[in-house]
Design a protein around this motif. Structure first.
Motif, PDB file in Angstrom:
ATOM      1  N   GLU A 182      47.183  18.152  63.247  1.00  0.00           N
ATOM      2  CA  GLU A 182      45.853  18.528  62.756  1.00  0.00           C
ATOM      3  C   GLU A 182      45.954  19.261  61.428  1.00  0.00           C
ATOM      4  OE1 GLU A 182      42.244  21.610  63.867  1.00  0.00           O
ATOM      5  OE2 GLU A 182      43.330  20.663  65.524  1.00  0.00           O
ATOM      6  N   LEU A 183      46.896  20.195  61.331  1.00  0.00           N
ATOM      7  CA  LEU A 183      47.069  20.920  60.076  1.00  0.00           C
ATOM      8  C   LEU A 183      47.539  19.994  58.958  1.00  0.00           C
ATOM      9  CD1 LEU A 183      48.779  24.221  61.309  1.00  0.00           C
ATOM     10  CD2 LEU A 183      46.352  23.816  60.853  1.00  0.00           C
ATOM     11  N   GLU A 184      48.347  19.011  59.298  1.00  0.00           N
ATOM     12  CA  GLU A 184      48.845  18.095  58.278  1.00  0.00           C
ATOM     13  C   GLU A 184      47.729  17.219  57.705  1.00  0.00           C
ATOM     14  OE1 GLU A 184      52.431  15.942  58.765  1.00  0.00           O
ATOM     15  OE2 GLU A 184      53.438  17.534  59.893  1.00  0.00           O
ATOM     16  N   ILE A 185      46.872  16.680  58.566  1.00  0.00           N
ATOM     17  CA  ILE A 185      45.795  15.834  58.032  1.00  0.00           C
ATOM     18  C   ILE A 185      44.774  16.682  57.282  1.00  0.00           C
ATOM     19  CG2 ILE A 185      44.306  15.855  60.089  1.00  0.00           C
ATOM     20  CD1 ILE A 185      43.668  12.938  59.506  1.00  0.00           C
ATOM     21  N   GLU A 186      44.618  17.939  57.690  1.00  0.00           N
ATOM     22  CA  GLU A 186      43.717  18.829  56.960  1.00  0.00           C
ATOM     23  C   GLU A 186      44.313  19.183  55.599  1.00  0.00           C
ATOM     24  OE1 GLU A 186      40.702  22.138  58.506  1.00  0.00           O
ATOM     25  OE2 GLU A 186      42.792  22.753  58.688  1.00  0.00           O
ATOM     26  N   THR A 187      45.629  19.318  55.545  1.00  0.00           N
ATOM     27  CA  THR A 187      46.304  19.540  54.265  1.00  0.00           C
ATOM     28  C   THR A 187      46.187  18.293  53.385  1.00  0.00           C
ATOM     29  OG1 THR A 187      47.883  21.077  55.285  1.00  0.00           O
ATOM     30  CG2 THR A 187      48.523  20.096  53.180  1.00  0.00           C
ATOM     31  N   LEU A 188      46.331  17.124  53.991  1.00  0.00           N
ATOM     32  CA  LEU A 188      46.274  15.861  53.256  1.00  0.00           C
ATOM     33  C   LEU A 188      44.885  15.603  52.680  1.00  0.00           C
ATOM     34  CD1 LEU A 188      47.733  13.115  52.556  1.00  0.00           C
ATOM     35  CD2 LEU A 188      46.783  12.262  54.715  1.00  0.00           C
ATOM     36  N   GLU A 189      43.889  15.507  53.536  1.00  0.00           N
ATOM     37  CA  GLU A 189      42.551  15.125  53.097  1.00  0.00           C
ATOM     38  C   GLU A 189      41.684  16.325  52.714  1.00  0.00           C
ATOM     39  OE1 GLU A 189      41.920  12.291  52.283  1.00  0.00           O
ATOM     40  OE2 GLU A 189      43.104  10.910  53.495  1.00  0.00           O
ATOM     41  N   GLY A 190      41.881  17.430  53.420  1.00  0.00           N
ATOM     42  CA  GLY A 190      41.070  18.609  53.132  1.00  0.00           C
ATOM     43  C   GLY A 190      41.338  19.179  51.754  1.00  0.00           C
ATOM     44  N   LEU A 191      42.618  19.267  51.378  1.00  0.00           N
ATOM     45  CA  LEU A 191      42.940  19.803  50.051  1.00  0.00           C
ATOM     46  C   LEU A 191      42.514  18.854  48.948  1.00  0.00           C
ATOM     47  CD1 LEU A 191      46.399  21.573  50.428  1.00  0.00           C
ATOM     48  CD2 LEU A 191      44.112  22.426  50.914  1.00  0.00           C
ATOM     49  N   ALA A 192      42.623  17.552  49.190  1.00  0.00           N
ATOM     50  CA  ALA A 192      42.179  16.571  48.189  1.00  0.00           C
ATOM     51  C   ALA A 192      40.674  16.676  47.971  1.00  0.00           C
ATOM     52  CB  ALA A 192      42.559  15.159  48.628  1.00  0.00           C
ATOM     53  N   ASN A 193      39.918  16.812  49.060  1.00  0.00           N
ATOM     54  CA  ASN A 193      38.466  16.914  48.921  1.00  0.00           C
ATOM     55  C   ASN A 193      38.073  18.236  48.262  1.00  0.00           C
ATOM     56  OD1 ASN A 193      36.388  15.081  49.352  1.00  0.00           O
ATOM     57  ND2 ASN A 193      35.589  16.195  51.104  1.00  0.00           N
ATOM     58  N   TYR A 194      38.747  19.313  48.641  1.00  0.00           N
ATOM     59  CA  TYR A 194      38.509  20.605  47.992  1.00  0.00           C
ATOM     60  C   TYR A 194      38.770  20.502  46.496  1.00  0.00           C
ATOM     61  CZ  TYR A 194      40.160  24.940  45.910  1.00  0.00           C
ATOM     62  OH  TYR A 194      40.393  25.961  45.029  1.00  0.00           O
ATOM     63  N   THR A 195      39.874  19.882  46.118  1.00  0.00           N
ATOM     64  CA  THR A 195      40.237  19.777  44.701  1.00  0.00           C
ATOM     65  C   THR A 195      39.194  18.962  43.936  1.00  0.00           C
ATOM     66  OG1 THR A 195      42.584  19.922  45.284  1.00  0.00           O
ATOM     67  CG2 THR A 195      42.054  19.069  43.089  1.00  0.00           C
ATOM     68  N   GLY A 196      38.726  17.864  44.560  1.00  0.00           N
ATOM     69  CA  GLY A 196      37.676  17.066  43.935  1.00  0.00           C
ATOM     70  C   GLY A 196      36.421  17.868  43.691  1.00  0.00           C
ATOM     71  N   PHE A 197      36.013  18.681  44.669  1.00  0.00           N
ATOM     72  CA  PHE A 197      34.823  19.525  44.528  1.00  0.00           C
ATOM     73  C   PHE A 197      35.062  20.618  43.489  1.00  0.00           C
ATOM     74  CE2 PHE A 197      33.151  17.390  48.037  1.00  0.00           C
ATOM     75  CZ  PHE A 197      31.882  17.853  48.363  1.00  0.00           C
ATOM     76  N   ALA A 198      36.208  21.286  43.590  1.00  0.00           N
ATOM     77  CA  ALA A 198      36.458  22.458  42.758  1.00  0.00           C
ATOM     78  C   ALA A 198      36.519  22.123  41.274  1.00  0.00           C
ATOM     79  CB  ALA A 198      37.767  23.123  43.194  1.00  0.00           C
ATOM     80  N   LEU A 199      37.067  20.947  40.928  1.00  0.00           N
ATOM     81  CA  LEU A 199      37.249  20.590  39.531  1.00  0.00           C
ATOM     82  C   LEU A 199      36.210  19.599  39.012  1.00  0.00           C
ATOM     83  CD1 LEU A 199      41.144  20.322  39.372  1.00  0.00           C
ATOM     84  CD2 LEU A 199      39.690  22.237  38.718  1.00  0.00           C
ATOM     85  N   SER A 200      35.283  19.195  39.853  1.00  0.00           N
ATOM     86  CA  SER A 200      34.251  18.253  39.427  1.00  0.00           C
ATOM     87  C   SER A 200      33.166  18.966  38.629  1.00  0.00           C
ATOM     88  CB  SER A 200      33.612  17.581  40.647  1.00  0.00           C
ATOM     89  OG  SER A 200      32.742  18.490  41.310  1.00  0.00           O
ATOM     90  N   GLY A 201      32.227  18.185  38.136  1.00  0.00           N
ATOM     91  CA  GLY A 201      31.091  18.755  37.423  1.00  0.00           C
ATOM     92  C   GLY A 201      29.880  18.925  38.310  1.00  0.00           C
ATOM     93  N   THR A 202      30.072  18.977  39.617  1.00  0.00           N
ATOM     94  CA  THR A 202      28.966  19.152  40.549  1.00  0.00           C
ATOM     95  C   THR A 202      28.193  20.432  40.222  1.00  0.00           C
ATOM     96  OG1 THR A 202      30.202  18.030  42.299  1.00  0.00           O
ATOM     97  CG2 THR A 202      28.374  19.414  42.983  1.00  0.00           C
ATOM     98  N   PRO A 203      26.881  20.342  40.036  1.00  0.00           N
ATOM     99  CA  PRO A 203      26.106  21.518  39.602  1.00  0.00           C
ATOM    100  C   PRO A 203      26.147  22.682  40.576  1.00  0.00           C
ATOM    101  CG  PRO A 203      24.812  19.497  39.381  1.00  0.00           C
ATOM    102  CD  PRO A 203      26.043  19.141  40.147  1.00  0.00           C
ATOM    103  N   ASP A 204      26.123  22.404  41.870  1.00  0.00           N
ATOM    104  CA  ASP A 204      26.119  23.465  42.876  1.00  0.00           C
ATOM    105  C   ASP A 204      27.148  23.120  43.947  1.00  0.00           C
ATOM    106  OD1 ASP A 204      25.651  25.291  44.914  1.00  0.00           O
ATOM    107  OD2 ASP A 204      23.494  25.350  44.576  1.00  0.00           O
TER     108      ASP A 204
END
Length: 550
Positions: free
Chosen positions: A305-327
């Protein structure tokens, strides 16, 4: 001192009531569509009024136009359609001219102007696409160059980035094998069918790994592009489990995960509204409290569970954190709602939790990133940062439940358990009791599988059913490739069973043969040369095997 401590503990209970009164866009949208399906157009329009904004997705804007048209709010409906045609280059001409929801607009003088613009958009779509792709890729590159490796200590941008269109054309802003260019601004190549799979993921092309993003994922402020580029970087550091976490569809686990989702939404809401930090902390700790109980009861699954959260969760976090999403906080709340609405939680959950915990830890200035070769445990990270264990005593659990909508979640999960039992009975009958068609991946051969993660169900003792799935033979030495038919790929209607060995597929019968194709009611299989479907026994079961093989 005692008073302030009590106030801190009860903060989430007291303030969460305000969050519940602030209905989110996804739940209101779903309510509007429910009223629409029940032909209650006035009620549907009234609900939509509460979330309407031109920042909504194009699909939701189109649905709003239909609802307003059916409620005879013609000007508003036409304004939305004009925006979609003129600003968003809406191009589904065949659909808009036949859509009965919009019939009431046909007499209006603006109608032919709008549909002619949509027709023009359709005609020019192929010409506009390369420019849109070039702009999207350059925007992502600029964002990642601006980050300059600050987020993870490494540069994320990689020239091995391709955008795949549904006619099998791939595009890049840099030259790649087999590509050509007309202007030097965009490179492209038309690939043979099945060279790449139509899914956002890292795939191998011409002997190299590329981050692949589909052409219809370019309007999310670079989030998906960054997500897939992060995977390209991440896989160099560590191989991580990506398999579904099956216990998360168990009744108790689902309920605890939904309570965690609710607490995370509350924490994100307060973070986004610049509320006092203690409010964010109180709600975050409720989320971790539910997580600690759930994971403690399912310790055998913790590492994967921790591995898949590291795999997909960190990728999704990175996409959100560095994107131009207004909010980012609002979008993260929407992400949680979308993942919560999935039929299954076994695969989608890290896309919600990874974003939420990452953004909240950043908000609280917790130093949580330790490189890409680590497996991340958000609960352990928080407890270490705060030098205290999350309290899961009976009293704290009771308070946390009350704060996070337990009664409603409990009722909904009870109803879901009843519905799930019906689904299990249906699939046991379809794929275990009735005749089936069996196919098996040849040992040692590479076989690509992509599926709708929101449309799976685990059959205890049998395997996993996928309502929407594609299989692609990359070696040419297996039985062939297959796919479920898109408009039939819903749970309770279609399904392909994959056994726990991850190489055996079970398809329902009956089917018919057309040349080298096997065509069932809800799937199609394209056999490789030398393979055929043969009778396996006298009960109606079939198996795909090499011709003349015993």
């Amino acid at each position: 001192m005692k008073l302030s401590f009590t106030l801190f503990l009860t903060a989430c209970l007291l303030i969460t009531l305000n969050v519940f009164s602030q209905e989110n866009k996804t739940s209101l949208y779903n309510e509007a569509m429910k009223q629409y399906e029940g032909k209650n157009y006035k009620a549907a329009a009234k609900v939509f009024d509460n979330i309407f904004s031109y920042r909504l997705s194009n699909k939701r804007l189109y649905d709003a136009a239909c609802i307003y048209a059916l409620n005879q709010q013609n000007k508003r409906a036409l304004d939305i359609l004009a925006y979609l045609a003129g600003k968003q280059f809406y191009s589904n001409y065949d659909h808009i001219v036949k859509d009965s929801d919009l019939t009431g607009l046909h007499h209006h003088k603006r109608w032919p102007v709008i549909v002619n613009k949509v027709k023009d958009n359709k005609a020019s779509a192929s010409q506009r696409l390369p420019g849109r792709i070039a702009t999207a890729l350059h925007n992502a590159k600029q964002r990642l160059q601006a980050d300059n490796g600050q987020l993870w200590g490494q540069l994320i941008w990689n020239e091995n980035m391709l955008v795949l269109d549904y006619d099998n054309t791939v595009y890049s802003i840099t030259e790649f094998p087999g590509s050509k260019t007309d202007s030097g601004k965009i490179y492209y190549a038309k690939l043979p069918p099945n060279t790449l799979t139509f899914v956002n993921t890292v795939q191998t092309y011409a002997g190299k790994d590329y981050a692949i993003v589909l052409s219809n994922y370019l309007s999310d402020h670079s989030s998906t592009i960054i997500h897939e580029l992060f995977h390209l970087l991440q896989r160099k550091a560590r191989k991580l489990n990506g398999d579904a976490i099956k216990y998360l569809d168990n009744y108790e686990a689902r309920e605890l995960l939904r309570l965690e989702y609710q607490a995370l939404r509350n924490a994100l809401y307060y973070a986004g509204h610049k509320s006092a930090q203690q409010k964010v902390v109180a709600c975050l700790e409720d989320a971790l409290r539910f997580r600690k109980i759930r994971q403690g009861r399912n310790k055998d699954y913790l590492q994967p569970e921790l591995e898949i959260e590291t795999l997909e969760g960190l990728a999704n976090y990175t996409g959100f954190a560095l994107s131009g999403t207004p909010d980012k906080y609002e979008e993260a709340i929407e992400e949680i709602y979308q993942r919560e609405e999935a039929q299954t939680y076994t695969r989608p959950f890290p896309y919600a939790t990874g974003v939420a915990y990452g953004l909240l830890f950043d908000h609280l200035h917790i130093q949580w990133k330790a490189g890409l070769d680590q497996v991340y445990n958000f609960l352990a990270i928080y407890e270490k940062a705060k030098a205290t264990a999350i309290d899961t005593t009976v009293n704290q659990l009771a308070r946390a439940r009350k704060s996070n909508n337990f009664e409603q979640i409990h009722r909904e999960e009870e109803d879901r358990r009843t519905q799930n039992e019906k689904l299990l009975a249906y699939y046991r009958s379809l794929l275990q009791e009735k005749p089936t068609l069996r196919a098996q991946i040849t040992d040692g051969m590479e076989y690509n599988r992509t599926f709708n993660m929101n449309g799976t169900i685990e059959i205890p003792g049998l395997g996993t059913v996928y309502s929407g799935i594609q299989g692609r033979d990359k070696s040419g030495k297996c039985f062939g490739s297959f796919k479920t038919i898109e408009d039939k790929s819903v749970l309770g209607n279609a399904g392909v069973l994959m056994l726990p060995d991850y190489k055996t597929f079970i398809f329902p019968t009956p089917f018919r043969m057309e040349g080298n194709k096997i065509i069932g009611d809800t799937y199609e299989i394209e056999l490789n040369e030398g393979w055929s479907a043969e009778k396996a026994d006298d009960t109606g079961n079939y198996v795909i095997r090499k011709k003349n093989n015993p």
